[in-house]
Design an enzyme around this catalytic site. Structure first.
Site, PDB file in Angstrom:
ATOM      1  N   ASP A 135       0.853  -1.189   0.000  1.00 25.38           N
ATOM      2  CA  ASP A 135       0.000   0.000   0.000  1.00 25.38           C
ATOM      3  C   ASP A 135       0.888   1.237   0.000  1.00 25.38           C
ATOM      4  O   ASP A 135       1.731   1.395   0.885  1.00 25.38           O
ATOM      5  CB  ASP A 135      -0.878   0.024   1.257  1.00 25.38           C
ATOM      6  CG  ASP A 135      -2.001  -0.997   1.170  1.00 25.38           C
ATOM      7  OD1 ASP A 135      -2.124  -1.649   0.115  1.00 25.38           O
ATOM      8  OD2 ASP A 135      -2.747  -1.137   2.154  1.00 25.38           O
ATOM      9  N   ASP A 149     -14.032  -5.692  -5.724  1.00 22.42           N
ATOM     10  CA  ASP A 149     -14.205  -5.757  -4.270  1.00 22.42           C
ATOM     11  C   ASP A 149     -15.618  -6.277  -4.021  1.00 22.42           C
ATOM     12  O   ASP A 149     -16.597  -5.601  -4.354  1.00 22.42           O
ATOM     13  CB  ASP A 149     -14.062  -4.358  -3.635  1.00 22.42           C
ATOM     14  CG  ASP A 149     -12.607  -3.896  -3.627  1.00 22.42           C
ATOM     15  OD1 ASP A 149     -11.726  -4.706  -3.945  1.00 22.42           O
ATOM     16  OD2 ASP A 149     -12.372  -2.714  -3.309  1.00 22.42           O
TER      17      ASP A 149
END
Lengths: 208, 251
Positions: free
Chosen positions: B11, B130
Site C-alpha cells: 500500500d 471488491d
C-alpha cells in the site's frame, strides 16, 4: 555498438527499454526510435510488440518504409534482430487475431489462438512457465534448460519448419516460445520481465 | 507447466509505503522502490502497488515511484488505485508499469476497460473486484469499499471478461484484514465462471490460506499483504510451503 529498440507505438515498451539499459549500462548505446536511418545504421534491432497481432502489424505499417527497412536489416543484410512477444509473432506469414492479417513473412508459418481445450486452460497464458530448450540457441548461453520465464499471451506462433524452434513451453500443448533462424531471434516470453535469467538472455543478444 | 504466482502487495500513500516490510536490513522502511526490490530479489512472481493517496494533488507522486521501481525490478509490476481514465493508464504504462488494476472506474464506466484493453492489450488490464456477501450472492463495491453498487459480482466478472480484462483481482471485503483466509466460495465461483486467470485477495493470515486459495479457490495467483509485512513470512518461505503441498511454484 548501437542496439535499437523499434518504437512503433506497439503498446507499452518501457520495461523493454529499462531492461536493455540495465544490461547495457555504459558499454552499449541503446536507442529507442522509429527513425529509419538510425535503424539502418544500428548493429542490432529489437522488435517488441504488445496487444493484438493486427494492431502491431497496423502500427508497423503506418510508419512509412519501416517494414522495408526492417526487411533490409534482417533479411538482406542479415544483421541480428530479436522479436519479443508479438514482435516474434509478426515473423509469421499470417496471423488470425481479430482478423486474418499478413505478417512480415520472415519465418514461414502462422499465428493462431492457443487451444484452451474447452475452457480447461485459462487464456491469456499468464505467468511463469518453464522452457524446454530443444536447440542450442545463441541467446540461451548459460541459460539452463527448464528455466522459468514470464509469459502473457493468448496466441502462438506455429512455424512450418520445425528446425527454427529453439524452445517450447507446456501449456495445453507444446507451445513454441523461442525461435532462431540464422540472424533472427524471437521469444514469446518476456525476457525483460523474467528476472535475472531474462536479463541473461538480453545480455546474450547484446553480446552476439 | 504454468506455475501459480505469489504476488506481494504494497500500500503506497503519497509515495511512501504505509504497511510494509519491517526488515532490519532495510535502510528506509517507507521506500516503495527498496521494498519492491526486496520482494523481487526474494522470488516474488509479480509486485503490486496499491496507491491509496487520498488527495488529487498528490496523485502524480505514484508515477515517479513506478518509474524508479521499474528501473530496479525486472518482474511484472501491477499498479492500482485511483485510475480513472485511459489517459491515467497510458501514463502509468509509460512510467514502467506492466499492468494496471482498475476498480471503481470499471464499474462506473465499463468503456474504460473496453477502450484500454483495445488500445494497450488485454494483457495489461486487470479488473479489481471488491465483493461483499449479501445473502446468497456477492455485491460489487466501489470507492475503496465505501459504496455498494448492488451489482452481482459473478455476473460482473463475466462481463469484465467480455469487455477485455486480461485478469481479475478478486478481493473479499468480508475477509480483508481479518487474517482468517480467503473467501474460498467466492473465489471458486468466480474462477469457474470465467476463462481468464483469477487472483485471490483478502484475508490471508497464514501460509495454509495461500494453499487453499489455489487448491480450493481455483485461483491462478494469490495476492497477500500483511503476512509478508514485518517479516512474518518471506516470499521464499511461502513458495517452499506451497511446493511442499504439491502446488507448482517457481523456485
Amino acid at each position: 555498438m548501437n542496439v535499437t529498440i523499434v518504437d512503433y507505438n506497439s503498446g507499452n515498451i518501457s520495461s523493454v527499454i529499462n531492461s536493455f539499459k540495465e544490461v547495457a549500462q555504459d558499454k552499449v548505446n541503446i536507442e529507442v526510435t522509429s527513425d529509419l536511418n538510425k535503424i539502418k545504421s544500428s548493429d542490432k534491432v529489437v522488435l517488441p510488440g504488445q496487444g493484438s497481432f493486427k494492431s502491431c502489424v497496423d502500427a508497423l505499417n503506418i510508419i512509412n518504409g519501416l517494414s522495408d527497412t526492417l526487411n533490409e536489416f534482417a533479411i538482406m543484410n542479415k544483421k541480428p534482430l530479436l522479436g519479443i512477444c508479438v514482435g516474434l509473432q509478426m515473423f509469421a506469414d499470417v496471423g488470425y487475431e481479430e482478423t486474418e492479417t499478413k505478417g512480415l513473412g520472415w519465418i514461414s508459418g502462422k499465428v493462431a489462438k492457443i487451444d484452451n481445450q474447452n475452457g480447461k486452460y485459462k487464456l491469456p497464458h499468464i505467468g511463469w512457465n518453464q522452457i524446454n530448450i530443444v536447440k542450442d540457441s545463441k541467446i540461451f548461453k548459460d541459460v539452463e534448460n527448464n528455466s522459468h520465464m514470464y509469459f502473457v499471451h493468448s496466441y502462438e506462433f506455429i512455424p512450418n519448419d520445425k528446425s527454427v524452434i529453439s524452445a517450447t513451453t507446456d501449456y495445453s500443448s507444446n507451445i513454441v516460445c523461442s525461435v532462431e533462424k540464422e540472424n533472427i531471434f524471437g521469444t514469446q516470453f518476456h525476457p525483460e520481465k523474467s528476472d535475472k535469467i531474462g536479463l541473461k538472455i538480453i545480455d546474450n543478444f547484446i553480446n552476439l | 507447466m504454468l506455475k501459480n504466482r505469489i504476488i506481494p502487495c504494497l500500500d503506497v500513500k503519497n509515495g511512501r509505503v504505509v504497511k510494509g516490510i519491517n526488515f532490519v536490513d532495510l535502510k528506509d522502511a517507507g521506500d516503495p522502490v527498496e521494498q519492491a526490490k526486496i520482494y523481487s530479489d526474494g522470488g516474488a512472481d509479480e509486485i503490486c502497488f496499491l496507491d491509496i493517496t487520498a488527495s488529487n494533488e498528490n496523485r502524480d507522486i505514484i508515477y515517479e515511484v513506478v518509474e524508479k521501481t521499474s528501473k530496479k525490478c525486472f518482474v511484472p509490476l501491477t499498479v492500482g488505485g485511483g485510475i480513472r481514465s485511459v489517459e491515467d493508464i497510458n501514463k502509468l504504462l509509460n512510467c514502467g508499469a506492466d499492468k494496471v488494476s482498475i476498480n471503481t472506474a470499471a464499474v462506473e464506466n465499463s468503456k474504460v476497460v473496453v477502450d484500454s484493453s483495445k488500445k494497450f492489450g488485454s494483457q495489461c488490464i486487470v479488473v479489481a473486484i471488491d465483493a461483499k456477501k449479501n445473502g446468497d450472492k456477492w455485491e460489487v463495491f466501489t470507492h475503496g469499499g465505501r459504496n455498494n453498487s448492488g451489482i452481482d459480482a459473478l455476473e460482473y466478472a463475466k462481463k469484465m471478461e467480455e469487455n477485455g480484462a486480461g485478469e481479475l483481482l478478486v478481493t473479499s471485503m468480508d475477509r480483508d484484514g481479518t487474517q482468517v483466509g480467503y473467501d474460498i466460495d467466492l473465489m471458486s465461483k468466480i474462477s469457474s465462471k470465467v476463462n481468464i486467470p483469477v487472483i485471490a485477495s483478502g484475508g490471508v493470515g497464514n501460509l495454509d490460506h495461500l494453499v487453499d486459495g489455489i487448491k480450493l479457490g481455483k485461483a491462478s495467483a494469490v495476492l497477500a499483504a500483511s503476512i509478508f509485512h514485518y517479516g512474518k513470512h518471506s516470499v521464499k518461505e511461502a513458495k517452499e510451503y506451497l511446493d511442499s503441498k504439491g502446488i507448482p511454484v517457481r523456485i
